[in-house]
Motif scaffolding. Structure first.
Motif: not given
Lengths: 301, 284
Positions: A119-121, A123, A125-128, A299-300, B104-106, B109, B112, B281, B283-284
């Motif tokens: 999936r590609v979202s 954002e 979404s990586f360790f920055k 976010d949903e 981090e937002g990961t 992933y 999944m 995930k 929210s906010g």
């Protein structure tokens, strides 16, 4: 413009063949079957000052996606696109209905489904703080890939996407939003998914990056036998890339057809020979695609 | 599955035990990269650890008594600070695995990816043990420069055995703590911090648990750190042979045997809960 009541009455139902295909394996090449799926989120006030609020993010949606198809899901923010994608990605459990990927149930056969998808979202979404290379090596190891061949492939694909191989070693936070999104595309591509779920992959990208990504998506389908589901609210992108388009509004599927089919159906109703996809959307929902849904759940969407 | 709808096999996505073991290495490697990138913070934390440990040890040195008693007290406190640094590192690293990835937002992933949750936890736990050992060794090395430490009569293999056995239950506790952010996206991390603070208070890190009020002493009996510290002190301070460490080793292993499967079960339940309620995930 149509009122909500009128919209409810004139919702285009998916074709009968679509409905029949749902629920039992058909001898067609269905990649994904979304079978009367619903998802409701309950928002509770921690101090219980207000009664819990129910947000129906996806409401009895059903459709099938054929193998090697680029299938578009169009809808405004809060229409349920991302919720649907998350259910297909094993990240959300539906309250009702079921989703299957190449005949495998997303819940029951979760592990097998995970091997087929990526999936590609919206954002990246990586360790920055990590570099693209470090991020990709981590992701690829989870899919069983490592070694020097992978590193070579990484450089090749990044260059194909217009990113200098030298940037692979820089912290990701130093890359532009467009470049980060391209790394996200590369991450998905390098795991060779059979089903690629793209959730607004080009939102916020500059026109050049957008074209690069779109061209790449097209190539992916043609050269790598992948089925692609693309969520977007970019009408032009959907029109250029998608074989068929499902339109969602307030969690409900309101139309599903090819771009030409949608245009033809709505064109005859509004008396225009060749309406734009945006006109089709406005006609069906009563509002523009960049207007947010009333019940948008952060976010949903 | 009907032959006509069978997808082409994914040429690369692995499966089987070998794949799972290799995939667990991904977490070790990733966390190593992260530590390397945040080296400034790692250095700052080490300084903080060294400074706070030295402060505690100087309190020991400031107490009266004979030179031998003083050295014994310093060693007693030194074992407490170093062992706690290790256990806390293991607990925090595992406990924060969800919070960190969500930040981090990961997280989606990782969730999944085609790996079992056990592989995920194994990888994070393996890194946490290596990281905890490295940090504690560094701390011990610096403390040894400032304080006279005589480990001539110590049972080092016994102490190592106690420490590694104690790691199992701390991994279990850490996994349970890691499930909190899945249940309470906004408060989970704070809860993890509170748990580690309570463990510090009741486990006899700087004092024998006998000085605690009765109800706290009760809490100490279910903290694996209590037995790890007692066992380490017996092995290092008194030179107790490994055969006589059973009194501490047994509860450590028992707590580990309970905490690890319980932690995994709680985490799996929390993951399903998060997937049902949309809390994976934040929210906010």
């Amino acid at each position: 413009m149509l009122t909500q009541e009128r919209i409810a009455h004139r919702t285009i139902q998916p074709p009968a063949a679509e409905t029949e295909a749902v629920g039992k394996p058909q001898p067609s090449a269905d990649a994904v079957v979304v079978d009367h799926v619903s998802k409701v989120f309950i928002q509770k006030d921690l101090l219980r000052r207000k009664p819990p609020k129910e947000v129906r993010a996806v409401d009895d949606v059903h459709f099938t996606v054929r193998r090697k198809e680029i299938f578009g899901i169009l809808g405004a923010n809060g229409s349920g696109k991302s919720t649907l994608i998350r259910m297909m990605s094993t990240l959300l459990i539906p309250d009702a209905g079921r989703v299957s990927v190449f005949g495998l149930d997303v819940q029951r056969d979760e592990a097998a489904v995970k091997r087929l998808i990526n999936r590609v979202s919206v954002e990246a979404s990586f360790f920055k703080k990590l570099s693209p290379q470090e991020n990709l090596l981590y992701a690829l190891r989870l899919y069983g890939r490592s070694g020097s061949a992978v590193r070579r492939e990484m450089v090749e694909i990044m260059e194909k996407l217009g990113i200098d191989g030298k940037r692979l070693g820089q912290p990701l936070e130093q890359l532009s939003r467009g470049q980060q999104q391209k790394v996200a595309i590369a991450r998905a591509f390098l795991t060779a998914p059979v089903l690629l779920l793209l959730d607004e992959p080009t939102t916020g990208l500059d026109p050049r990056s957008k074209i690069d990504v779109q061209r790449f998506v097209d190539q992916l389908r043609d050269e790598h036998d992948a089925t692609i589901i693309l969520c977007s609210h970019d009408m032009r992108e959907a029109e250029e890339l998608c074989d068929r388009i499902a339109m969602l509004d307030k969690g409900r599927l309101i139309a599903l057809d090819t771009v030409d089919g949608l245009k033809r159906a709505v064109g005859s109703e509004i008396g225009t020979a060749d309406p734009t996809l945006e006109e089709v959307f406005i006609h069906l929902t009563g509002r523009k695609i960049d207007e947010e849904g009333e019940d948008e759940r952060k976010d949903e969407g | 599955m009907n032959e006509s709808i069978r997808p082409r096999p994914n040429p690369i996505a692995g499966s089987g035990l070998g794949h799972e073991v290799r995939a667990s290495w991904a977490f070790v490697e990733r966390n190593f990269y992260i530590v390397r990138r945040y080296w400034g913070w790692e250095f700052a934390f080490l300084i903080f650890n060294v400074a706070s440990s030295m402060s505690v040890l100087y309190i020991g040195e400031a107490q009266g008594g004979s030179a031998a008693e003083q050295q014994n007290l310093v060693l007693y406190l030194g074992i407490g600070t170093v062992v706690w640094a290790y256990l806390r590192a293991v607990f925090s690293n595992i406990g924060e695995m969800i919070t960190w990835e969500r930040w981090e937002g990961t997280i989606e992933y990782t969730m999944m990816a085609p790996i079992s949750r056990l592989t995920h936890m194994l990888g994070v736990s393996l890194f946490s043990i290596v990281y905890g050992l490295a940090r504690s060794a560094l701390l011990l090395g610096v403390l040894a420069l400032f304080f006279e430490v005589d480990l001539g009569g110590a049972n080092l293999p016994g102490a190592t055995l106690i420490l590694l056995a104690g790691s199992i239950s701390f991994i279990g506790f850490g996994i349970m703590a890691a499930s909190l952010p899945l249940l309470f996206p906004e408060r989970g991390e704070e809860m993890t911090f509170v748990i580690s603070s309570v463990l510090l208070l009741v486990s006899g890190v700087y004092y024998p648990v006998s000085v605690l009020p009765g109800w706290m002493e009760g809490m100490a009996t279910v903290s694996p750190a209590t037995y790890v510290l007692e066992g380490m002190r017996a092995a290092l301070l008194d030179g107790a042979p490994t055969t006589s460490l059973g009194g501490d080793l047994l509860p450590i292993l028992l707590l580990g045997a309970l905490a690890l499967p319980l932690g995994i079960a709680v985490f799996n339940w929390a993951e399903r809960f998060a997937k049902r309620t949309g809390r994976l995930k934040r929210s906010g």
